[in-house]
Scaffold this motif. Structure first.
Motif, PDB file in Angstrom:
ATOM      1  N   LEU B 291       0.829  -1.204   0.000  1.00 33.36           N
ATOM      2  CA  LEU B 291       0.000   0.000   0.000  1.00 33.36           C
ATOM      3  C   LEU B 291       0.865   1.258   0.000  1.00 33.36           C
ATOM      4  N   PRO B 292       0.802   2.071  -1.077  1.00 32.91           N
ATOM      5  CA  PRO B 292       1.623   3.281  -1.100  1.00 32.91           C
ATOM      6  C   PRO B 292       0.958   4.408  -0.311  1.00 32.91           C
ATOM      7  N   ASP B 293       1.743   5.410   0.045  1.00 32.02           N
ATOM      8  CA  ASP B 293       1.171   6.579   0.711  1.00 32.02           C
ATOM      9  C   ASP B 293       0.581   7.507  -0.333  1.00 32.02           C
ATOM     10  N   GLY B 294      -0.179   8.452   0.142  1.00 31.45           N
ATOM     11  CA  GLY B 294      -0.712   9.442  -0.785  1.00 31.45           C
ATOM     12  C   GLY B 294      -2.173   9.699  -0.542  1.00 31.45           C
ATOM     13  N   ILE B 295      -2.751  10.467  -1.459  1.00 30.96           N
ATOM     14  CA  ILE B 295      -4.161  10.808  -1.320  1.00 30.96           C
ATOM     15  C   ILE B 295      -5.019   9.637  -1.780  1.00 30.96           C
ATOM     16  N   THR B 296      -6.265   9.633  -1.357  1.00 30.20           N
ATOM     17  CA  THR B 296      -7.151   8.549  -1.746  1.00 30.20           C
ATOM     18  C   THR B 296      -8.263   9.018  -2.678  1.00 30.20           C
ATOM     19  N   ARG B 297      -8.221  10.273  -3.055  1.00 30.62           N
ATOM     20  CA  ARG B 297      -9.333  10.762  -3.867  1.00 30.62           C
ATOM     21  C   ARG B 297      -8.886  11.981  -4.650  1.00 30.62           C
ATOM     22  N   THR B 298      -9.195  11.997  -5.934  1.00 24.88           N
ATOM     23  CA  THR B 298      -8.920  13.208  -6.703  1.00 24.88           C
ATOM     24  C   THR B 298     -10.127  14.129  -6.597  1.00 24.88           C
ATOM     25  N   GLU B 299      -9.895  15.394  -6.872  1.00 24.49           N
ATOM     26  CA  GLU B 299     -10.988  16.357  -6.762  1.00 24.49           C
ATOM     27  C   GLU B 299     -11.928  16.190  -7.943  1.00 24.49           C
ATOM     28  N   ALA B 300     -13.037  15.519  -7.719  1.00 20.89           N
ATOM     29  CA  ALA B 300     -14.073  15.455  -8.740  1.00 20.89           C
ATOM     30  C   ALA B 300     -15.320  16.065  -8.124  1.00 20.89           C
ATOM     31  N   ASP B 301     -16.073  16.816  -8.913  1.00 17.08           N
ATOM     32  CA  ASP B 301     -17.274  17.465  -8.392  1.00 17.08           C
ATOM     33  C   ASP B 301     -18.265  16.446  -7.876  1.00 17.08           C
ATOM     34  N   PHE B 302     -18.986  16.810  -6.842  1.00 18.05           N
ATOM     35  CA  PHE B 302     -20.072  15.950  -6.361  1.00 18.05           C
ATOM     36  C   PHE B 302     -21.135  15.843  -7.457  1.00 18.05           C
ATOM     37  N   PHE B 303     -21.461  16.970  -8.068  1.00 21.61           N
ATOM     38  CA  PHE B 303     -22.403  16.942  -9.190  1.00 21.61           C
ATOM     39  C   PHE B 303     -21.587  17.002 -10.476  1.00 21.61           C
ATOM     40  N   ILE B 304     -20.918  15.891 -10.790  1.00 20.22           N
ATOM     41  CA  ILE B 304     -20.006  15.865 -11.932  1.00 20.22           C
ATOM     42  C   ILE B 304     -20.819  15.839 -13.224  1.00 20.22           C
ATOM     43  N   ARG B 305     -20.315  16.536 -14.251  1.00 21.23           N
ATOM     44  CA  ARG B 305     -20.999  16.552 -15.550  1.00 21.23           C
ATOM     45  C   ARG B 305     -20.048  15.989 -16.592  1.00 21.23           C
ATOM     46  N   PRO B 306     -20.125  14.700 -16.872  1.00 19.20           N
ATOM     47  CA  PRO B 306     -19.241  14.135 -17.899  1.00 19.20           C
ATOM     48  C   PRO B 306     -19.636  14.662 -19.274  1.00 19.20           C
ATOM     49  N   PRO B 307     -18.664  14.709 -20.204  1.00 17.76           N
ATOM     50  CA  PRO B 307     -19.003  15.165 -21.552  1.00 17.76           C
ATOM     51  C   PRO B 307     -19.969  14.198 -22.240  1.00 17.76           C
ATOM     52  N   VAL B 308     -20.627  14.679 -23.291  1.00 18.56           N
ATOM     53  CA  VAL B 308     -21.584  13.847 -24.008  1.00 18.56           C
ATOM     54  C   VAL B 308     -20.864  12.617 -24.562  1.00 18.56           C
ATOM     55  N   GLY B 309     -21.435  11.470 -24.396  1.00 15.64           N
ATOM     56  CA  GLY B 309     -20.799  10.256 -24.896  1.00 15.64           C
ATOM     57  C   GLY B 309     -21.387   9.037 -24.226  1.00 15.64           C
ATOM     58  N   GLU B 310     -20.832   7.897 -24.579  1.00 16.48           N
ATOM     59  CA  GLU B 310     -21.315   6.677 -23.962  1.00 16.48           C
ATOM     60  C   GLU B 310     -20.133   5.775 -23.672  1.00 16.48           C
ATOM     61  N   VAL B 311     -20.317   4.872 -22.724  1.00 17.92           N
ATOM     62  CA  VAL B 311     -19.213   4.020 -22.314  1.00 17.92           C
ATOM     63  C   VAL B 311     -19.780   2.710 -21.798  1.00 17.92           C
ATOM     64  N   TYR B 312     -19.031   1.630 -22.058  1.00 11.43           N
ATOM     65  CA  TYR B 312     -19.317   0.372 -21.360  1.00 11.43           C
ATOM     66  C   TYR B 312     -18.046  -0.033 -20.653  1.00 11.43           C
ATOM     67  N   SER B 313     -18.186  -0.402 -19.407  1.00  7.30           N
ATOM     68  CA  SER B 313     -17.010  -0.836 -18.674  1.00  7.30           C
ATOM     69  C   SER B 313     -17.411  -1.960 -17.742  1.00  7.30           C
ATOM     70  N   GLY B 314     -16.646  -3.048 -17.799  1.00  2.11           N
ATOM     71  CA  GLY B 314     -16.990  -4.203 -16.977  1.00  2.11           C
ATOM     72  C   GLY B 314     -15.831  -4.611 -16.099  1.00  2.11           C
ATOM     73  N   ILE B 315     -16.151  -5.195 -14.970  1.00  3.90           N
ATOM     74  CA  ILE B 315     -15.120  -5.746 -14.095  1.00  3.90           C
ATOM     75  C   ILE B 315     -15.504  -7.178 -13.735  1.00  3.90           C
ATOM     76  N   GLU B 316     -14.533  -7.881 -13.167  1.00  6.79           N
ATOM     77  CA  GLU B 316     -14.804  -9.231 -12.686  1.00  6.79           C
ATOM     78  C   GLU B 316     -15.387  -9.106 -11.282  1.00  6.79           C
ATOM     79  N   ALA B 317     -16.702  -9.107 -11.193  1.00  6.50           N
ATOM     80  CA  ALA B 317     -17.343  -9.040  -9.883  1.00  6.50           C
ATOM     81  C   ALA B 317     -17.392 -10.452  -9.297  1.00  6.50           C
ATOM     82  N   THR B 318     -18.004 -10.584  -8.149  1.00  3.63           N
ATOM     83  CA  THR B 318     -17.966 -11.877  -7.474  1.00  3.63           C
ATOM     84  C   THR B 318     -18.720 -12.951  -8.242  1.00  3.63           C
ATOM     85  N   LYS B 319     -19.751 -12.578  -8.986  1.00  2.81           N
ATOM     86  CA  LYS B 319     -20.567 -13.576  -9.667  1.00  2.81           C
ATOM     87  C   LYS B 319     -20.225 -13.699 -11.150  1.00  2.81           C
TER      88      LYS B 319
END
Ligand code: SF4
Ligand code: SF4
Lengths: 168, 378
Positions: B291-319
């Motif tokens: 585990l490295p030292d450092g911050i755990t969160r970058t400054e992203a707005d609570f009400f973030i507005r991503p640019p127009v677009g679409e995305v699919y992203s998957g991870i290996e969840a437990t199931k």
């Protein structure tokens, strides 16, 4: 062909092994488990003196269950002093996600650690501003790293000047 | 007229009608509110139809009315036994959409919590499987005890035991609390003994062997055709794990093996989960060590507005592979939020796994598929 009943003996050996271990369970109403300092209970701790009535918490709530009504203090010299008339949190719908606590810019709202708030009706679950004023001021350290720095564990009362991030 | 055994043995003389048996929605073996309509010929299953929707909460639609950060609280409730991986899959999709980076320490924390979650979820899968096999809740309580310790760790980190909302866009919400490393190492030391005990109890149990070995095999080709993912796919001999094939966060730095078996029967599906817990425990240890030292969160707005677009992203969840498909129209709320729920897609093979086997096997097949109804219905 295994000996008949060998499986049963093996199973009983496991039971025997467990006899010398301490039980993991607790007798709940008599013994209570310790909650961690960050535990999100189903009450809130609110400091009237810190709150400006900005309603950021109401905006941050995913369910919109915080209702805030304010009016400007008539005797105030500066325009930013608002008196909070209504601060209703409908805990019957709350999911205790602490997003309201996260967004509060003045560290006025904190999670409380109590989890025994059963009531006979949904309408009794609405926390009003009077309830908030009367509740014991034992904030949990959820989203409040400054409290962890002064060693607060959520069990003691904190004065309103100790709860903020600028009081270190 | 009295029925004698000679008459029963000669079925050809009788007009046998299949019986329609309704299992659930309120049934102890359906792991939630799930219904199976089974057509039975005697003890044998002729046809199976899963009926779901009893737990439908409209998560995709609810997400369209909430800001991106607020949707994290909804993802906790998809697969309520593995909230951390749900959080992770969602925030990764938003980060890809908005182009938000994640600090290294937060990546390690994400991997660590996701692997702890995998341990807890697989423990539940195994415990309920033994429950389905007829041992009722005594072995289940052993698994609950270990899961309880994982949940205690999560309570230390984020204050909640089931509905974590721990991940945030651009990192994680909390750094580790003081005293966490002692707690997690204590758990891991204990857990190795416990896994050895489970292996002894499960893998050497004659009843389990005879009820599960060779029952309801699923071939690798069929699993791929039906888009089965996760431990069910790896039990069928397909070495596919998104943590290895498309490493996200810091999985490329982790030393772990992916357990793969060849038969794809109930036994293998259980065995793969048992081994995965050990690998996860190894990864948690490695995360704590590196585990490295450092911050755990970058400054992203609570009400973030991503640019127009679409995305699919998957991870290996437990199931299995849990993916989020997000469409942004530039406002604070997603325009569309689609969820690829692994439990739902793994259900595709339930019918063919059960046909031709006994009714008692149906429950076990359902158990080894490890369905979570909260995720099937979302
Ligand atoms: S804890 Fe969550 S649901 Fe409850 S009032 Fe705060 S933001 Fe709303
Ligand atoms: S509790 Fe905090 S966020 Fe809510 S009105 Fe008061 S100062 Fe604003």
């Amino acid at each position: 062909m295994a000996l008949f009943g060998a499986g049963a003996i093996k199973g009983l050996m496991v039971t025997l092994g467990y006899i010398r271990r301490k039980p993991f369970t607790t007798q709940y109403p008599e013994d209570k488990l310790e909650q961690s300092p960050r535990f999100r209970g189903n009450t809130f701790v609110w400091y009237e003196e810190r709150c400006t009535g900005c309603a950021t918490c109401a905006k941050g709530c995913p369910l919109g269950i915080i209702r805030i009504v304010t009016h400007p203090e008539p005797h105030s010299q500066v325009g930013s002093d608002y008196h909070v008339d209504v601060f209703d949190i409908d805990t019957g719908r709350c999911m205790f996600c602490a997003l309201c606590v996260e967004v509060c810019p003045y560290d006025a709202l904190h999670m409380g650690g109590d989890f025994e708030q059963a009531s006979y009706g949904r309408e009794d679950m609405v926390i009003s501003v009077e309830d908030l004023k009367a509740m014991p001021k034992k904030p949990r350290t959820q989203f409040r790293p400054q409290m962890e720095m002064i060693g607060h564990t959520g069990k003691d009362e904190l004065e309103e000047h100790e709860a903020g991030r600028w009081s270190l | 007229m009295a029925v004698t055994s000679e008459m029963n043995s000669d079925n050809a003389n009788y007009d046998i009608e299949p019986v329609l048996l309704n299992l659930g929605p309120q049934h102890p073996s359906t792991h939630g509110v799930f219904r199976i309509r089974a057509l039975l010929d005697g003890e044998e299953v002729v046809d199976v139809e899963p009926v779901f929707g009893y737990l439908h909460r409209g998560s995709s639609k609810l997400a369209e009315e909430r800001s991106y950060t607020q949707v994290i609280t909804l993802t906790d409730r998809l697969d309520y036994l593995s909230g951390m991986t749900n959080n992770l899959a969602y925030v990764r999709a938003v980060e890809a959409l908005a182009g938000v980076g994640v600090p290294e320490r937060a990546q390690y924390l994400r991997v660590m919590t996701a692997e702890l979650m995998r341990i807890a979820s697989h423990l539940m899968a195994l415990g309920f499987l033994i429950n389905d096999l007829g041992a009722w809740v005594t072995p289940l309580m052993h698994m609950f005890r270990e899961r309880e310790k994982v949940l205690d760790l999560f309570e230390m980190i984020c204050g909640a035991r089931i509905t974590f909302s721990y991940m945030r866009i651009g990192g994680v919400s909390h750094d580790l609390p003081p005293g966490f490393d002692v707690a997690v190492n204590g758990f891991l030391d204990d857990f190795e003994d416990r896994v050895a005990e489970y292996e002894r109890l499960l893998l050497e149990n004659e009843i389990l062997v005879s009820r599960m070995k060779g029952i309801a095999p699923l071939t690798g080709e069929r699993a791929i055709e039906c888009s089965v993912t996760g431990p069910n796919l790896r039990a069928s001999g397909v070495n596919f794990d998104l943590r290895k094939q498309a490493p996200y966060e810091v999985y490329d730095r982790m030393n772990f093996d992916v357990p793969v078996t060849q038969n794809g029967d109930n036994w293998d599906r259980m065995w793969v989960r048992l081994q995965e817990m050990k690998e996860s425990a190894k990864m948690v240890r490695q995360c704590m060590a590196e585990l490295p030292d450092g911050i755990t969160r970058t400054e992203a707005d609570f009400f973030i507005r991503p640019p127009v677009g679409e995305v699919y992203s998957g991870i290996e969840a437990t199931k299995g592979e849990l993916g989020f498909y997000l469409v942004s129209d530039g406002t604070i709320a997603p325009y569309r939020c689609g969820i690829r729920a692994p439990s739902f897609i793994n259900l595709t093979v339930l019918r063919e796994l059960c046909i031709g086997w006994k009714l008692a096997d149906l429950i076990v097949n359902f158990g080894t598929l490890d369905i979570n109804v909260g995720e099937v219905d979302r």
